[in-house]
Design an enzyme around this catalytic site. Structure first.
Site, PDB file in Angstrom:
ATOM      1  N   LYS A  88       0.842  -1.198   0.000  1.00 19.60           N
ATOM      2  CA  LYS A  88       0.000   0.000   0.000  1.00 19.60           C
ATOM      3  C   LYS A  88       0.878   1.250   0.000  1.00 19.60           C
ATOM      4  CE  LYS A  88      -3.742   1.830   2.941  1.00 19.60           C
ATOM      5  NZ  LYS A  88      -4.481   1.516   4.198  1.00 19.60           N
ATOM      6  N   SER A 163      -9.197   1.275   3.430  1.00 13.50           N
ATOM      7  CA  SER A 163      -8.304   2.046   2.610  1.00 13.50           C
ATOM      8  C   SER A 163      -7.306   1.199   1.807  1.00 13.50           C
ATOM      9  CB  SER A 163      -7.530   3.034   3.487  1.00 13.50           C
ATOM     10  OG  SER A 163      -6.764   2.363   4.481  1.00 13.50           O
ATOM     11  N   SER A 187      -9.564  -1.301   7.230  1.00 14.69           N
ATOM     12  CA  SER A 187      -8.872  -1.120   5.961  1.00 14.69           C
ATOM     13  C   SER A 187      -8.127  -2.299   5.391  1.00 14.69           C
ATOM     14  CB  SER A 187      -7.923   0.074   6.066  1.00 14.69           C
ATOM     15  OG  SER A 187      -8.624   1.250   6.338  1.00 14.69           O
TER      16      SER A 187
END
Length: 476
Positions: A88, A163, A187
């Site tokens: 990420k 996320s 997330s």
């Protein structure tokens, strides 16, 4: 739509990370062939998904060639030698763009790897790409002004969540076998459920947050592996966990058993819960949780429906919002000062949220402690909890409200079953166990006591072994 393929007949880009490592170690395939297969898949699929935002094609091929030479020389090999992975874009990667989903950080290139990235590399894994996220990891929808919106590989009109939505879309779509996400409220587990992969949030502090921004409120932030198999997340977890001397929450020594393949010395006691405590839940999600409960019973666990009074009394999402806004706002304000026009709408809205009054903040802290006490009491009787991850399957992009069983709720409600584990720091894992009427994955969440990740991983392996949706992939 979905396709099914099994075992060695899968293309390389849908092989598990552990299988790829074994193929490389036994010289059945070279690291370059593995990396190239993923690069070809990325070229074909990422334009539709927008899951990857920085691709390291040349660097990954060079690393693959070096890994191949090590194999041929007989040098010692790490557990993930030659296997590509993604991370990420809030997780620092040395000399590689880490832009946090924001024009404000456009071109930012850190000098040092985050601890989690460094540990993957130490195991021989090859960084292939960085994945998309909402600005500053602050949304359940993966969209931002710098790198745009990510799409769900099962239906491009649906969200992969947030996320860690770019990470989940990449793994589900065969762009990466294994990745790193972060989880403040939902997330890792939410995006995993939306895309049908496995997302694992260990006990708070198991994996250091060093090299990840924002670091506040760090008592709620977690790092977690994401993959398509339980063995893969278990292996990654075993490599990632343990203190680094830099994160004061990561202090427990690295001696533990992941639990995969282990046989407990007694039947595990599992409570399952859909409602009350999580509000309205889609009927197909509820049915999937019950089906998973029945599967665990069939596997020899003692399974029964439960209630957890603290979940019904303390309103975890509301108290979480009262607590984290007060800590995130100063960090966001400092990072965006003078660049307010470049902020995404969600970040602007957070900064405009009224401060929590001191008395309300203290009361929320006390409620969080009572929630921990409630789970502590629950785990005196049970080894694990089985519950929903999300109240409904992946929904359309950009919604501010959701309709669940005829009840309209804010889109933030999507976090109701995941945020309790961030407030308390409990470990939780999302695994697919069903499919909606329109072909979307449905996940269930497994929760264990603090530091008992082996229990979660063992139960997940049991579910995976009897899953009605194992080895299904989106038809991209």
């Amino acid at each position: 739509m979905q396709t099914a393929s099994n075992g060695p007949d899968q293309p390389l880009y849908y092989q598990d990370a552990t299988a790829l490592a074994a193929l490389i170690r036994t010289k059945q395939v070279t690291p370059r062939e593995v990396v190239q297969a993923h690069l070809d898949r990325i070229s074909a699929v990422n334009p539709a998904l927008n899951a990857l935002v920085t691709l390291l094609a040349d660097e990954a091929l060079q690393a693959a060639d070096a890994a191949g030479k090590a194999v041929m020389s007989g040098a010692p090999l790490g557990a993930l030698h030659g296997v590509p992975f993604t991370a990420k874009d809030s997780i620092d990667t040395a000399q590689v763009l880490t832009q946090r989903g924001s024009p404000i950080f456009h071109g930012r290139t850190p000098d040092v790897d985050a601890t989690s990235v460094a540990r993957m590399k130490q195991a021989g894994a090859i960084l292939l790409a960085k994945t998309n996220l909402p600005e500053f990891s602050y949304s359940t929808e993966t969209d931002n002004l710098l790198t745009g919106r990510s799409n769900n590989p099962w239906n491009l009109a649906r969200t992969p969540g947030g996320s860690s939505g770019g990470e989940s879309a990449a793994i589900a779509g065969g762009l990466s076998p294994l990745g790193l996400g972060t989880d403040l409220a939902i997330s890792v587990r939410g995006p995993a459920a939306n895309t049908g992969i496995i997302g694992f949030k260990p006990t708070h502090g198991r994996i250091p947050m060093t090299g990840i921004w924002p670091r506040v409120p760090r008592r709620n932030w977690h790092v977690g592996p994401m993959a398509r198999s339980v063995h893969d997340v278990a292996l990654a977890y075993s490599l990632l966990a343990g203190p680094d001397g830099l994160d004061g929450f990561a202090t427990l020594p690295r001696h533990f058993d992941t639990g995969v393949g282990a046989t407990p010395d007694r039947p595990l006691r599992v409570g399952w819960l859909v409602a009350p405590g999580f509000g309205p839940i889609d009927a197909e999600v509820a049915a999937t949780v019950q089906a998973a409960a029945e599967a665990l019973h069939g596997a020899g666990c003692v399974v029964e429906p439960v209630r957890i009074p603290a979940l019904e009394q303390e309103h975890p999402l509301a108290l979480f919002n009262q607590l984290h806004v007060m800590e995130l706002k100063p960090a966001f304000a400092e990072a965006t000062a003078g660049h307010e026009a470049e902020m995404f709408a969600i970040s602007k809205a957070m900064l405009a949220t009224p401060d929590t009054a001191l008395r309300a903040y203290v009361l929320a802290e006390q409620a969080a402690e009572r929630l921990r006490d409630g789970f502590a009491a629950y785990f005196q009787r049970y080894d694990a909890l089985l519950c929903p991850v999300l109240p409904l399957p992946a929904y359309a992009h950009g919604l501010s409200e959701l309709v669940i069983n005829g009840q309209t709720v804010p889109a933030t409600y999507i976090q109701n079953a995941t945020v309790p584990l961030n407030v308390t720091g409990l470990p939780g894992l999302s695994i697919r166990f069903g499919t909606s009427h329109d072909g979307l994955p449905i996940g269930v969440q497994l929760v264990s006591n603090w530091w008992a990740e082996s229990t979660v991983l063992h139960l997940a392996a049991l579910l995976e072994s009897v899953s009605p949706v194992r080895d299904l992939h989106p038809a991209l």
